[in-house]
Design a protein around this motif. Sequence first.
Motif, mmCIF file in Angstrom:
data_model
loop_
_atom_site.group_PDB
_atom_site.id
_atom_site.type_symbol
_atom_site.label_atom_id
_atom_site.label_comp_id
_atom_site.label_asym_id
_atom_site.label_seq_id
_atom_site.Cartn_x
_atom_site.Cartn_y
_atom_site.Cartn_z
ATOM 1 N N UNK A 24 36.859 44.457 75.194
ATOM 2 C CA UNK A 24 35.514 44.602 75.736
ATOM 3 C C UNK A 24 35.284 45.992 76.321
ATOM 4 N N UNK A 25 36.332 46.593 76.882
ATOM 5 C CA UNK A 25 36.159 47.917 77.470
ATOM 6 C C UNK A 25 35.737 48.937 76.417
ATOM 7 N N UNK A 26 36.257 48.807 75.193
ATOM 8 C CA UNK A 26 35.867 49.719 74.112
ATOM 9 C C UNK A 26 34.410 49.491 73.733
ATOM 10 N N UNK A 27 33.989 48.230 73.694
ATOM 11 C CA UNK A 27 32.586 47.938 73.383
ATOM 12 C C UNK A 27 31.675 48.481 74.475
ATOM 13 N N UNK A 28 32.136 48.401 75.734
ATOM 14 C CA UNK A 28 31.333 48.928 76.843
ATOM 15 C C UNK A 28 31.130 50.428 76.720
ATOM 16 N N UNK A 29 32.165 51.135 76.288
ATOM 17 C CA UNK A 29 32.063 52.587 76.099
ATOM 18 C C UNK A 29 31.021 52.903 75.032
ATOM 19 N N UNK A 50 38.509 55.759 67.618
ATOM 20 C CA UNK A 50 37.990 57.082 67.952
ATOM 21 C C UNK A 50 36.821 57.487 67.058
ATOM 22 N N UNK A 51 36.855 57.087 65.784
ATOM 23 C CA UNK A 51 35.746 57.447 64.900
ATOM 24 C C UNK A 51 34.451 56.822 65.386
ATOM 25 N N UNK A 52 34.510 55.569 65.836
ATOM 26 C CA UNK A 52 33.308 54.909 66.329
ATOM 27 C C UNK A 52 32.710 55.625 67.525
ATOM 28 N N UNK A 53 33.573 56.059 68.446
ATOM 29 C CA UNK A 53 33.098 56.779 69.625
ATOM 30 C C UNK A 53 32.480 58.109 69.208
ATOM 31 N N UNK A 54 33.092 58.776 68.235
ATOM 32 C CA UNK A 54 32.565 60.056 67.763
ATOM 33 C C UNK A 54 31.220 59.876 67.062
ATOM 34 N N UNK A 55 31.109 58.858 66.215
ATOM 35 C CA UNK A 55 29.846 58.609 65.506
ATOM 36 C C UNK A 55 28.745 58.258 66.506
ATOM 37 N N UNK A 59 38.270 68.141 71.946
ATOM 38 C CA UNK A 59 36.928 67.877 71.418
ATOM 39 C C UNK A 59 36.163 67.001 72.416
ATOM 40 N N UNK A 60 34.834 66.964 72.333
ATOM 41 C CA UNK A 60 34.025 66.267 73.340
ATOM 42 C C UNK A 60 34.418 64.821 73.622
ATOM 43 N N UNK A 61 34.721 64.037 72.578
ATOM 44 C CA UNK A 61 35.069 62.639 72.828
ATOM 45 C C UNK A 61 36.572 62.398 72.804
#
Length: 302
Positions: free
Chosen positions: A100-105, A74-79, A38-40
């Motif tokens: 922080x890396x997740x927040x940067x994404x 993963x849900x946050x990135x998808x949303x 899937x895309x993300x």
Amino acid sequence: MSRIASDVTWLVGRTPLVELARVSPPGSRIVGKLEAWNPTGSNKDRAALGMIRHAERAGFLRPGGTVVECSSGDLGIAVATMGRRLGYRVVLTMPDDVPQVRRNVLAALGAEVVTTPRLEGMRGAMVRAEALVKQTPGALCLQAFTNRANARAHAETTAREIWEDTDGEVRLVVAPVGTGGTAAGCVAYFTGLGVAVAGVQPAQSAVLTGGSPGHHGIPGLGAGFVPDILVPSELAAIVDVDDDDAMAGVADLASLENLLLGPASGAVLRAAQLLAQQPRWAGALIVAILPDSGERYRDQPG
């Protein structure tokens, strides 16, 4: 015939099935559904897109509105991806110990991140999300754990794809249980078709079978409570997988099948291997829904 997608939302779903012959126990057949395609990089794209589209059709979400969700994974990135592409402001709440890396994404995808005290955990982030919705005109909280559009998205896409791509030969589907949407959607679709659905949960937080919530190292599984959209008794089996076995599954997928997938995928593989050795499933076609990509978990031990 042109095969050009109109935008990233058109790329969600239709993920491939692949034989997992090298990690299947002797005499068994396990096939993996690669949701990392899937895309993300996860099955959460289906849920995010499905919930947003449902909210639009129901009139809960209008142009210029705000999508709010509590998620650091993963849900946050998808949303963030689906919501921003469809033109909405996206606000995600999460504990302040999220890397922080997740927040940067998430920021790169155009989402706004609101942090809450780490000691309050995800429940504190949920409360903050609900408060933001009340304070923001035109805002909607998707609430994936209670939103039946989550399960419906998986029934209409994930489960249907498995049925069609196996020509109806599948007999057991092994699904991860996080928000509960994937497992619940599969149960809804396969009821009456002679296909059983098994759920996978962390051994350290086995709440689906009456255990106590606990800390574990399998992101995407085990929220620490039973999701409202899932009825555990409707599952043919619930398999507990501990952190070490999940990471061993990740290692096997990488070294034996050359698939770089995440901890939740490793857990689902381990559960499928255990079920495949039971007499009930001897010779059956088993589909393991492998929900995540491995790249964003390379810093984890294993």
